[in-house]
Design a protein around this motif. Structure first.
Motif, PDB file in Angstrom:
ATOM      1  N   UNK A   9       7.476   3.629 -15.665  1.00 22.84           N
ATOM      2  CA  UNK A   9       8.158   2.428 -15.148  1.00 22.84           C
ATOM      3  C   UNK A   9       7.169   1.502 -14.456  1.00 22.84           C
ATOM      4  N   UNK A  10       6.151   2.069 -13.785  1.00 32.64           N
ATOM      5  CA  UNK A  10       5.078   1.236 -13.233  1.00 32.64           C
ATOM      6  C   UNK A  10       4.415   0.465 -14.373  1.00 32.64           C
ATOM      7  N   UNK A  11       4.130   1.175 -15.471  1.00 34.35           N
ATOM      8  CA  UNK A  11       3.492   0.529 -16.625  1.00 34.35           C
ATOM      9  C   UNK A  11       4.378  -0.581 -17.171  1.00 34.35           C
ATOM     10  N   UNK A  12       5.678  -0.307 -17.230  1.00 34.46           N
ATOM     11  CA  UNK A  12       6.601  -1.297 -17.785  1.00 34.46           C
ATOM     12  C   UNK A  12       6.661  -2.549 -16.909  1.00 34.46           C
ATOM     13  N   UNK A  13       6.713  -2.348 -15.579  1.00 34.02           N
ATOM     14  CA  UNK A  13       6.730  -3.498 -14.671  1.00 34.02           C
ATOM     15  C   UNK A  13       5.450  -4.310 -14.799  1.00 34.02           C
ATOM     16  N   UNK A  14       4.344  -3.605 -15.034  1.00 38.42           N
ATOM     17  CA  UNK A  14       3.064  -4.290 -15.227  1.00 38.42           C
ATOM     18  C   UNK A  14       3.131  -5.130 -16.500  1.00 38.42           C
ATOM     19  N   UNK A  15       3.635  -4.527 -17.579  1.00 41.06           N
ATOM     20  CA  UNK A  15       3.774  -5.256 -18.857  1.00 41.06           C
ATOM     21  C   UNK A  15       4.688  -6.468 -18.710  1.00 41.06           C
ATOM     22  N   UNK A  16       5.728  -6.309 -17.899  1.00 40.84           N
ATOM     23  CA  UNK A  16       6.669  -7.414 -17.697  1.00 40.84           C
ATOM     24  C   UNK A  16       6.084  -8.512 -16.807  1.00 40.84           C
ATOM     25  N   UNK A  17       4.913  -8.239 -16.225  1.00 35.28           N
ATOM     26  CA  UNK A  17       4.282  -9.229 -15.372  1.00 35.28           C
ATOM     27  C   UNK A  17       4.862  -9.309 -13.969  1.00 35.28           C
ATOM     28  N   UNK A  50       4.439  -6.854 -11.591  1.00 33.98           N
ATOM     29  CA  UNK A  50       3.467  -6.309 -10.635  1.00 33.98           C
ATOM     30  C   UNK A  50       2.081  -6.260 -11.263  1.00 33.98           C
ATOM     31  N   UNK A  51       1.078  -6.141 -10.392  1.00 33.57           N
ATOM     32  CA  UNK A  51      -0.268  -5.774 -10.820  1.00 33.57           C
ATOM     33  C   UNK A  51      -0.656  -4.534 -10.034  1.00 33.57           C
ATOM     34  N   UNK A  52      -1.451  -3.671 -10.646  1.00 29.65           N
ATOM     35  CA  UNK A  52      -1.878  -2.459  -9.958  1.00 29.65           C
ATOM     36  C   UNK A  52      -3.380  -2.503  -9.686  1.00 29.65           C
ATOM     37  N   UNK A  53      -3.780  -2.197  -8.449  1.00 36.19           N
ATOM     38  CA  UNK A  53      -5.190  -2.005  -8.115  1.00 36.19           C
ATOM     39  C   UNK A  53      -5.344  -0.547  -7.748  1.00 36.19           C
ATOM     40  N   UNK A  54      -5.676   0.271  -8.717  1.00 32.99           N
ATOM     41  CA  UNK A  54      -5.562   1.716  -8.540  1.00 32.99           C
ATOM     42  C   UNK A  54      -4.085   2.054  -8.564  1.00 32.99           C
ATOM     43  N   UNK A  55      -3.774   3.308  -8.324  1.00 36.57           N
ATOM     44  CA  UNK A  55      -2.371   3.735  -8.416  1.00 36.57           C
ATOM     45  C   UNK A  55      -1.592   3.395  -7.149  1.00 36.57           C
ATOM     46  N   UNK A  66       0.864  -1.168   0.000  1.00 33.35           N
ATOM     47  CA  UNK A  66       0.000   0.000   0.000  1.00 33.35           C
ATOM     48  C   UNK A  66       0.901   1.218   0.000  1.00 33.35           C
ATOM     49  N   UNK A  67       0.914   1.961  -1.088  1.00 32.02           N
ATOM     50  CA  UNK A  67       1.781   3.138  -1.165  1.00 32.02           C
ATOM     51  C   UNK A  67       1.060   4.336  -0.566  1.00 32.02           C
TER      52      UNK A  67
END
Lengths: 219, 219
Positions: A189-197, A199-204, A167-168
DNA sequence: CGGGCTCTTGAACTAGCTCAACCGGAGTGG
DNA sequence: CCACTCCGGTTGAGCTAGTTCAAGAGCCCG
């Protein structure tokens, strides 16, 4: 130009010796003053006298430094149990603000330094901070944007109760000023980590970590 | 990929209690061991046990950290009078090397921590280092190449005896790894400061500062 | 003198920044 | 209950500071 928001909610101070406070300190004769701060409220600012050190009871604190043109570097986020605000000089060179509503204990550390056990705790805390700063030097001096965000997420995961869900408490802007990047780059970079699998984001603000992936991709 | 040279000259150690050493320490019962190191000799390395802290008698020491691929961040240069090597954990996370032939005093700081006066000095030293690291975070996170070199030159000028003539004991590579730049960029920034009339160079290692110009151009 | 270093300079490249538009969720009020 | 608005976050397009790669120039010490 990086300016943080100017919204600062009022701080409530209790400049008396609450029994709780004394108990939470280490020696009964060293006064520890509990204080509360709203979101973005200033705890102390550059130029003030630096007589007090603080211990976080709850919430999150950012400590930072500003350049005259507004560029900001956050040197650390402090959470429950952490000490902050120890400075060698008479006047402060850094500022501290509550990231979220926060309760702290203020300790007049010159008094505290008379007790050897307290002195030892202060030294331990200073050494821990020193090590953290120096690791962060490596991050700022030599790591690329993706590595910086990964290091940050691991640091936050380490501190949280659940190693998989982070929780940020702070906005992208704060993360950027901590990692020496812009908020746009942090977002990318958040988007890139998501694309790389990784992380997943639930909201920001809520991050689900795949620690296996994460462990696999770096030191 | 940033690799520093592997040339390390042998270290001479004197693991006995020289009278001078005791005198230079603070309490007669705390052993202080004088040691000498040649240019580029390792004083300690990552992974070693971190029982000792050091005080520089003469020469210059660089403390640094490496990434697996060889990227290096120097967290500081330590000169006569400075302490270094204080780490909170059992094993070292940093390495230290002599930049030039160097003499130091090694102190088993766990012993030292029994003395309140020594404890206070250690705390003072740790707080000083902490502040230096945090100022350096601002440099690495938010300053551009020219500002970084200026900050560096001011820092070196502050430490030297002559505020106008700086003798740089370290090569460009070390400056680069301290400032989070490449050695080429450092060299270019030296050239730019020369063009701006802020400095003059007598060879690569001697810098003549025009403090008026310098003071005029920044904080 | 000569052989390594260290340092400088040049030219092309790129990671991250800047500027700008858009998106989305939480609070607010009609 | 829905529209509005505000603020934080995302995404895109072009730019630039600093890197990378490469070639040369000093210079120190044998």
């Amino acid at each position: 130009m990086l300016m943080h928001t100017e919204i600062t909610e009022k701080a409530t101070k209790f400049p008396f010796l609450a029994p709780k406070a004394v108990e939470a300190g280490h020696d009964a004769d060293i006064p520890a003053i509990p204080m509360s701060f709203g979101r973005n409220a200033e705890i102390y600012g550059e130029g003030e006298r630096s007589g007090y050190a603080y211990k976080v009871l709850s919430g999150v604190v950012r400590v930072y430094q500003l350049l005259p043109d507004g560029r900001r570097q956050i040197s650390g986020f402090h959470m429950a149990g952490d000490m902050f605000g120890l400075e060698p000089d008479e006047t402060r060179h850094f500022s501290a603000e509550a990231v979220v509503p926060t309760k702290v204990l203020a300790i007049k550390w010159q008094n505290a330094a008379r007790s050897a056990s307290y002195l030892r705790e202060l030294l331990q805390s200073a050494m821990k901070d020193l090590r953290h700063s120096q690791e962060h030097l490596l991050l700022l001096g030599r790591k690329n944007a993706l590595e910086r965000l990964i290091s940050f997420l691991r640091e936050m995961a380490e501190r949280g109760s659940d190693k998989h869900v982070i929780e940020l408490p702070m906005p992208r802007h704060d993360i950027a000023d901590y990692l020496g990047l812009t908020l746009e780059t942090v977002s990318r970079m958040f988007a890139e980590l998501k694309d790389l699998g990784v992380i997943k984001l639930q909201g920001a603000r809520r991050v689900l970590l795949d620690n296996h992936e994460l462990a696999a991709m770096c030191s």
